[in-house]
Design a protein around this motif. Structure first.
Motif, short mmCIF file in Angstrom:
data_model
loop_
_atom_site.label_atom_id
_atom_site.label_comp_id
_atom_site.label_asym_id
_atom_site.label_seq_id
_atom_site.Cartn_x
_atom_site.Cartn_y
_atom_site.Cartn_z
N PHE A 124 0.88 -1.02 0.07
CA PHE A 124 0.12 0.11 -0.14
C PHE A 124 0.87 1.45 0.02
CE2 PHE A 124 -3.18 -3.00 2.24
CZ PHE A 124 -3.96 -3.14 1.08
N ALA A 125 1.95 1.16 0.67
CA ALA A 125 2.91 2.27 0.65
C ALA A 125 3.48 2.48 -0.76
CB ALA A 125 4.13 2.12 1.66
N ILE A 126 3.95 1.54 -1.33
CA ILE A 126 4.30 1.69 -2.73
C ILE A 126 3.11 2.34 -3.87
CG2 ILE A 126 4.93 0.36 -4.94
CD1 ILE A 126 6.79 -1.23 -2.77
N THR A 127 2.08 1.69 -3.52
CA THR A 127 0.95 2.17 -4.33
C THR A 127 0.57 3.66 -4.26
OG1 THR A 127 -0.10 -0.09 -4.06
CG2 THR A 127 -1.73 1.93 -4.82
N ARG A 128 0.68 4.13 -2.93
CA ARG A 128 0.42 5.41 -2.62
C ARG A 128 1.51 6.54 -3.23
NH1 ARG A 128 -4.76 6.50 -1.50
NH2 ARG A 128 -5.51 5.46 0.31
N MET A 129 2.66 5.75 -3.33
CA MET A 129 3.75 6.80 -3.94
C MET A 129 3.62 6.56 -5.37
SD MET A 129 7.34 5.89 -1.67
CE MET A 129 6.79 4.15 -0.90
N LEU A 130 3.48 5.45 -5.85
CA LEU A 130 3.19 5.37 -7.49
C LEU A 130 1.94 6.32 -7.99
CD1 LEU A 130 3.47 1.59 -7.88
CD2 LEU A 130 5.11 3.23 -8.79
N LYS A 131 1.10 6.63 -6.91
CA LYS A 131 -0.10 7.47 -7.41
C LYS A 131 0.40 9.02 -7.52
CE LYS A 131 -4.88 8.33 -6.00
NZ LYS A 131 -6.11 7.99 -4.77
N ASP A 132 1.27 9.19 -6.65
CA ASP A 132 1.81 10.48 -6.37
C ASP A 132 2.11 11.29 -7.54
OD1 ASP A 132 3.30 13.00 -5.90
OD2 ASP A 132 3.57 12.42 -3.91
N SER A 133 1.47 12.10 -8.33
CA SER A 133 1.76 12.88 -9.44
C SER A 133 3.03 13.38 -9.81
CB SER A 133 0.77 13.95 -9.66
OG SER A 133 0.76 15.02 -8.75
N THR A 134 3.70 13.67 -8.53
CA THR A 134 5.25 14.37 -8.70
C THR A 134 6.06 13.29 -9.25
OG1 THR A 134 5.72 13.81 -6.30
CG2 THR A 134 4.74 16.12 -6.78
N ASN A 135 5.93 11.94 -9.12
CA ASN A 135 6.88 10.97 -9.31
C ASN A 135 8.29 11.09 -8.81
OD1 ASN A 135 5.25 9.26 -10.83
ND2 ASN A 135 5.47 10.60 -12.63
N HIS A 136 8.12 11.52 -7.65
CA HIS A 136 9.60 11.92 -7.03
C HIS A 136 10.06 10.64 -6.19
CE1 HIS A 136 7.38 13.12 -3.81
NE2 HIS A 136 8.22 12.74 -3.00
N TYR A 137 9.40 9.75 -6.04
CA TYR A 137 9.91 8.36 -5.22
C TYR A 137 10.47 7.52 -6.25
CZ TYR A 137 6.31 10.19 -1.93
OH TYR A 137 5.54 10.91 -1.17
N ASP A 138 11.50 6.69 -5.62
CA ASP A 138 12.07 5.75 -6.26
C ASP A 138 11.57 4.41 -5.94
OD1 ASP A 138 14.20 4.50 -7.71
OD2 ASP A 138 15.70 4.44 -6.13
N VAL A 139 10.40 4.24 -6.46
CA VAL A 139 9.72 2.77 -6.45
C VAL A 139 9.21 2.44 -7.89
CG1 VAL A 139 9.19 3.04 -3.91
CG2 VAL A 139 7.62 3.85 -5.50
N THR A 140 8.80 1.07 -7.98
CA THR A 140 8.42 0.83 -9.22
C THR A 140 7.15 -0.13 -8.97
OG1 THR A 140 9.73 -1.46 -9.24
CG2 THR A 140 10.53 0.95 -10.21
N VAL A 141 6.39 -0.47 -9.99
CA VAL A 141 5.09 -1.26 -10.13
C VAL A 141 5.72 -2.74 -9.69
CG1 VAL A 141 3.51 -2.19 -11.48
CG2 VAL A 141 3.96 0.38 -11.52
N GLU A 142 6.85 -3.08 -10.22
CA GLU A 142 7.55 -4.37 -10.35
C GLU A 142 7.80 -4.69 -8.88
OE1 GLU A 142 7.41 -3.12 -14.26
OE2 GLU A 142 8.39 -2.22 -12.61
N GLU A 143 8.37 -3.55 -8.12
CA GLU A 143 8.81 -3.81 -6.65
C GLU A 143 7.33 -4.21 -5.90
OE1 GLU A 143 11.14 -1.67 -2.82
OE2 GLU A 143 10.48 -0.65 -4.84
N GLY A 144 6.11 -3.27 -6.07
CA GLY A 144 5.27 -3.64 -5.50
C GLY A 144 4.55 -4.96 -5.76
N GLN A 145 4.85 -5.46 -6.95
CA GLN A 145 4.01 -6.65 -7.54
C GLN A 145 4.74 -8.10 -6.76
OE1 GLN A 145 1.43 -7.06 -9.73
NE2 GLN A 145 1.29 -9.03 -8.84
N ILE A 146 6.23 -7.83 -6.54
CA ILE A 146 6.88 -8.79 -5.73
C ILE A 146 6.35 -9.03 -4.35
CG2 ILE A 146 9.08 -9.20 -4.66
CD1 ILE A 146 10.46 -8.15 -7.14
#
Length: 235
Positions: A124-146
């Motif tokens: 859920f943390a990764i999901t929230r970060m991916l949703k952030d329009s600023t795109n400044h977080y260093d996370v990926t969909v692939e990491e969340g999927q794992i």
């Protein structure tokens, strides 16, 4: 692609989990005495099974008995790490401190790779970060999927231990796992009442779903009571 909505990820998660909820399997209740015996006499066996269960790519050779031994056996190796860290993770999520929540979840997972609380908060943390329009977080969909795939394996392992009745309850190792399992595996969100009877947590449900249509759901909290007794010195 980093811009992905909460709705899309949540829908994909629910589809993947609830599809598994429809599969008919032979129930395999947890043999707590056997799990504890292995934990006491051969803890490395449990560590090896946990490593296989938590690998990025699913190990299709694992049997249900091995998954049960991995997930429930791990609670004997790290019985005191879950509760306070889980509370801290939830607090960080509520405060919108997603990077800190993810970091703490990862620290928990280093000690217990099959912690449902840590896995769900990481997802859920990764999901929230991916949703952030600023795109400044260093996370990926692939990491969340794992993390999500690992969480799904654990839900399926809990599901194999029962059907939710008093005779065949689902087995868990923490109270938070009950709620995560009901919501994200059975799609049950509305609860009328929770009660404790013997070795069971019993939930009277306000609703049913296409994956669970009984009015009550029973969880075997044998291990939960053992851990709480140790933590709080209950006699």
């Amino acid at each position: 692609m980093k811009k992905i909505t909460w709705t899309i990820i949540f829908a994909c998660c629910m589809l993947a989990l609830t599809t598994h909820a429809q599969i008919v399997r032979q129930i395999q209740p947890v043999d707590w005495k056997e799990v504890k015996k292995v934990a006491d006499e051969d803890p490395q066996r449990i560590r090896d099974l946990v490593a296989r269960m938590s690998a990025d790519k699913i190990d299709t050779t694992m049997t249900w008995n091995e998954r049960i031994l991995a997930y429930y056996g791990q609670s004997y190796l790290t019985p005191n790490t879950e509760m306070s860290e889980g509370v801290d993770q939830d607090k960080l999520m509520k405060e919108g401190k997603y990077e800190e929540c993810l970091a703490l979840s990862k620290e928990t997972l280093k000690k217990n790779p099959v912690s449902l609380k840590a896995l769900s908060n990481a997802v859920f943390a990764i999901t929230r970060m991916l949703k952030d329009s600023t795109n400044h977080y260093d996370v990926t969909v692939e990491e969340g999927q794992i993390f999500f795939n690992r969480m799904s394996r654990i839900f399926n392992t809990i599901a194999i231990t029962g059907v939710g009745t008093e005779k065949l309850p689902f087995s868990v190792t923490s109270v938070s796992d009950e709620y995560l399992f009901m919501r994200y595996y059975l799609d049950i969100w509305e609860i009328e009442r929770q009660s404790f009877t013997g070795k069971f947590d019993v939930f009277d449900l306000k609703e049913t779903s296409q994956y669970y249509n009984e009015k009550k759901i029973y969880f075997d909290i044998t291990r939960v009571m053992e851990i709480e007794k140790t933590l709080f010195n209950f006699h």
